[in-house]
Design a protein around this motif. Structure first.
Motif, PDB file in Angstrom:
ATOM      1  N   ARG A 223     -35.398 -39.183 -46.893  1.00 50.73           N
ATOM      2  CA  ARG A 223     -35.178 -40.309 -45.992  1.00 50.73           C
ATOM      3  C   ARG A 223     -35.592 -41.618 -46.667  1.00 50.73           C
ATOM      4  O   ARG A 223     -34.939 -42.642 -46.521  1.00 50.73           O
ATOM      5  CB  ARG A 223     -35.951 -40.113 -44.688  1.00 50.73           C
ATOM      6  CG  ARG A 223     -35.525 -41.103 -43.625  1.00 50.73           C
ATOM      7  CD  ARG A 223     -36.120 -40.819 -42.269  1.00 50.73           C
ATOM      8  NE  ARG A 223     -36.229 -39.405 -41.992  1.00 50.73           N
ATOM      9  CZ  ARG A 223     -37.225 -38.847 -41.314  1.00 50.73           C
ATOM     10  NH1 ARG A 223     -38.176 -39.581 -40.819  1.00 50.73           N
ATOM     11  NH2 ARG A 223     -37.272 -37.559 -41.111  1.00 50.73           N
ATOM     12  N   LEU A 224     -36.699 -41.585 -47.415  1.00 49.76           N
ATOM     13  CA  LEU A 224     -37.148 -42.773 -48.141  1.00 49.76           C
ATOM     14  C   LEU A 224     -36.090 -43.223 -49.138  1.00 49.76           C
ATOM     15  O   LEU A 224     -35.719 -44.398 -49.183  1.00 49.76           O
ATOM     16  CB  LEU A 224     -38.470 -42.503 -48.861  1.00 49.76           C
ATOM     17  CG  LEU A 224     -38.936 -43.581 -49.835  1.00 49.76           C
ATOM     18  CD1 LEU A 224     -39.216 -44.894 -49.108  1.00 49.76           C
ATOM     19  CD2 LEU A 224     -40.165 -43.117 -50.596  1.00 49.76           C
TER      20      LEU A 224
ATOM     21  N   ILE B  76     -31.574 -46.882 -50.621  1.00 43.35           N
ATOM     22  CA  ILE B  76     -30.149 -47.047 -50.913  1.00 43.35           C
ATOM     23  C   ILE B  76     -29.484 -47.918 -49.847  1.00 43.35           C
ATOM     24  O   ILE B  76     -28.702 -48.826 -50.170  1.00 43.35           O
ATOM     25  CB  ILE B  76     -29.455 -45.669 -51.043  1.00 43.35           C
ATOM     26  CG1 ILE B  76     -29.920 -44.981 -52.332  1.00 43.35           C
ATOM     27  CG2 ILE B  76     -27.938 -45.807 -51.001  1.00 43.35           C
ATOM     28  CD1 ILE B  76     -29.507 -43.524 -52.448  1.00 43.35           C
ATOM     29  N   ASP B  77     -29.792 -47.673 -48.578  1.00 39.66           N
ATOM     30  CA  ASP B  77     -29.214 -48.471 -47.495  1.00 39.66           C
ATOM     31  C   ASP B  77     -29.599 -49.944 -47.624  1.00 39.66           C
ATOM     32  O   ASP B  77     -28.765 -50.833 -47.434  1.00 39.66           O
ATOM     33  CB  ASP B  77     -29.661 -47.945 -46.130  1.00 39.66           C
ATOM     34  CG  ASP B  77     -29.090 -46.571 -45.806  1.00 39.66           C
ATOM     35  OD1 ASP B  77     -28.145 -46.121 -46.493  1.00 39.66           O
ATOM     36  OD2 ASP B  77     -29.621 -45.928 -44.867  1.00 39.66           O
ATOM     37  N   LYS B  78     -30.860 -50.198 -47.959  1.00 35.87           N
ATOM     38  CA  LYS B  78     -31.332 -51.583 -48.124  1.00 35.87           C
ATOM     39  C   LYS B  78     -30.622 -52.244 -49.296  1.00 35.87           C
ATOM     40  O   LYS B  78     -30.195 -53.402 -49.215  1.00 35.87           O
ATOM     41  CB  LYS B  78     -32.850 -51.586 -48.327  1.00 35.87           C
ATOM     42  CG  LYS B  78     -33.448 -52.931 -48.635  1.00 35.87           C
ATOM     43  CD  LYS B  78     -33.524 -53.801 -47.400  1.00 35.87           C
ATOM     44  CE  LYS B  78     -34.384 -55.026 -47.686  1.00 35.87           C
ATOM     45  NZ  LYS B  78     -33.714 -56.263 -47.440  1.00 35.87           N
TER      46      LYS B  78
ATOM     47  N   VAL C 295     -39.665 -51.232 -47.810  1.00 41.76           N
ATOM     48  CA  VAL C 295     -38.918 -50.526 -46.781  1.00 41.76           C
ATOM     49  C   VAL C 295     -39.902 -49.893 -45.799  1.00 41.76           C
ATOM     50  O   VAL C 295     -41.078 -49.709 -46.122  1.00 41.76           O
ATOM     51  CB  VAL C 295     -37.982 -49.441 -47.373  1.00 41.76           C
ATOM     52  CG1 VAL C 295     -36.883 -50.062 -48.212  1.00 41.76           C
ATOM     53  CG2 VAL C 295     -38.753 -48.420 -48.179  1.00 41.76           C
ATOM     54  N   VAL C 296     -39.408 -49.550 -44.624  1.00 43.18           N
ATOM     55  CA  VAL C 296     -40.216 -48.881 -43.615  1.00 43.18           C
ATOM     56  C   VAL C 296     -39.573 -47.532 -43.326  1.00 43.18           C
ATOM     57  O   VAL C 296     -38.390 -47.455 -42.992  1.00 43.18           O
ATOM     58  CB  VAL C 296     -40.311 -49.717 -42.321  1.00 43.18           C
ATOM     59  CG1 VAL C 296     -41.109 -48.969 -41.261  1.00 43.18           C
ATOM     60  CG2 VAL C 296     -40.925 -51.076 -42.603  1.00 43.18           C
ATOM     61  N   VAL C 297     -40.366 -46.475 -43.472  1.00 44.97           N
ATOM     62  CA  VAL C 297     -39.900 -45.119 -43.204  1.00 44.97           C
ATOM     63  C   VAL C 297     -40.945 -44.446 -42.314  1.00 44.97           C
ATOM     64  O   VAL C 297     -42.133 -44.443 -42.666  1.00 44.97           O
ATOM     65  CB  VAL C 297     -39.710 -44.318 -44.513  1.00 44.97           C
ATOM     66  CG1 VAL C 297     -39.272 -42.901 -44.220  1.00 44.97           C
ATOM     67  CG2 VAL C 297     -38.723 -45.009 -45.430  1.00 44.97           C
ATOM     68  N   ASP C 298     -40.506 -43.897 -41.214  1.00 45.51           N
ATOM     69  CA  ASP C 298     -41.429 -43.239 -40.274  1.00 45.51           C
ATOM     70  C   ASP C 298     -42.591 -44.154 -39.898  1.00 45.51           C
ATOM     71  O   ASP C 298     -43.752 -43.746 -39.911  1.00 45.51           O
ATOM     72  CB  ASP C 298     -41.964 -41.924 -40.864  1.00 45.51           C
ATOM     73  CG  ASP C 298     -40.863 -40.927 -41.185  1.00 45.51           C
ATOM     74  OD1 ASP C 298     -39.817 -40.959 -40.506  1.00 45.51           O
ATOM     75  OD2 ASP C 298     -41.046 -40.116 -42.109  1.00 45.51           O
ATOM     76  N   ASP C 299     -42.293 -45.398 -39.616  1.00 41.71           N
ATOM     77  CA  ASP C 299     -43.299 -46.405 -39.237  1.00 41.71           C
ATOM     78  C   ASP C 299     -44.332 -46.672 -40.326  1.00 41.71           C
ATOM     79  O   ASP C 299     -45.435 -47.132 -40.046  1.00 41.71           O
ATOM     80  CB  ASP C 299     -44.011 -46.014 -37.935  1.00 41.71           C
ATOM     81  CG  ASP C 299     -43.066 -45.987 -36.752  1.00 41.71           C
ATOM     82  OD1 ASP C 299     -42.150 -46.846 -36.712  1.00 41.71           O
ATOM     83  OD2 ASP C 299     -43.228 -45.124 -35.881  1.00 41.71           O
ATOM     84  N   THR C 300     -43.986 -46.371 -41.573  1.00 41.56           N
ATOM     85  CA  THR C 300     -44.884 -46.595 -42.701  1.00 41.56           C
ATOM     86  C   THR C 300     -44.227 -47.546 -43.686  1.00 41.56           C
ATOM     87  O   THR C 300     -43.084 -47.331 -44.082  1.00 41.56           O
ATOM     88  CB  THR C 300     -45.209 -45.262 -43.412  1.00 41.56           C
ATOM     89  OG1 THR C 300     -45.788 -44.361 -42.459  1.00 41.56           O
ATOM     90  CG2 THR C 300     -46.165 -45.468 -44.563  1.00 41.56           C
ATOM     91  N   ASN C 301     -44.960 -48.581 -44.072  1.00 42.18           N
ATOM     92  CA  ASN C 301     -44.461 -49.528 -45.070  1.00 42.18           C
ATOM     93  C   ASN C 301     -44.618 -48.918 -46.455  1.00 42.18           C
ATOM     94  O   ASN C 301     -45.684 -48.387 -46.786  1.00 42.18           O
ATOM     95  CB  ASN C 301     -45.253 -50.837 -45.014  1.00 42.18           C
ATOM     96  CG  ASN C 301     -44.960 -51.611 -43.754  1.00 42.18           C
ATOM     97  OD1 ASN C 301     -43.816 -51.745 -43.361  1.00 42.18           O
ATOM     98  ND2 ASN C 301     -46.000 -52.121 -43.129  1.00 42.18           N
TER      99      ASN C 301
END
Length: 158
Positions: free
Chosen positions: A5-6, A11-13, A112-118
């Motif tokens: 997911r990270l 990639i999305d960003k 980036v933010v993944v699972d509410d983690t910077n």
């Protein structure tokens, strides 16, 4: 944290950044080739400045495309009980605060933010990236920042 997911979030960003950069490239190219950019006298540099801007935007588009390719081809590996290499996700403790960094092939400085983690993307070219390479969970590293040493404890490596 889910590294797949990270990586997809990175990639999305980058894809979103590429769209913005391509739009800016098109606008700067149009400005450089527009009739109003033609020099009216020897001191008029609007056209030249617009051309420099367009070239800078072209380079930025290329950098993002290279970064996208790097992340699309980066294998997602587990670094548990292994030395840190490219693609490692590391939780660091500095002055009692925990922060996450991802050692990526490109796009250093991207957040980036993944699972509410910077998560901050760093590269092996950065001083912290160099210090982390080859280290393991539980190690400590020291990095000079503006001439002052900062001590990091490697809490988690995945």
């Amino acid at each position: 944290m889910n590294k797949h997911r990270l990586q997809q979030t990175i990639i999305d960003k980058l894809q979103a950044d590429l769209v913005v950069a391509k739009d800016a490239l098109q606008a700067s190219h149009e400005a450089a080739t527009h009739a109003e950019s033609k020099a009216e006298n020897k001191y008029d540099t609007r056209g030249l400045e617009a051309a420099y801007l367009a070239d800078g935007q072209r380079r930025r588009v290329h950098e993002i495309e290279v970064a996208l390719s790097s992340y699309r081809n980066l294998p997602v590996l587990s670094h548990v009980d292994q030395a840190i290499t490219m693609g490692a996700l590391v939780a660091l403790k500095l002055a009692g605060k925990q922060r996450w960094v991802f050692l990526g092939p490109d796009a250093a400085g991207l957040r980036v933010v993944v699972d509410d983690t910077n998560v901050l993307v760093i590269s092996p070219n950065a001083p912290l990236g160099q210090a982390l390479l080859g280290r393991c969970e539980g190690d400590e590293v020291e990095v000079l920042v503006e001439g002052r040493p900062q001590h990091y404890e490697l809490i988690t490596v995945c």
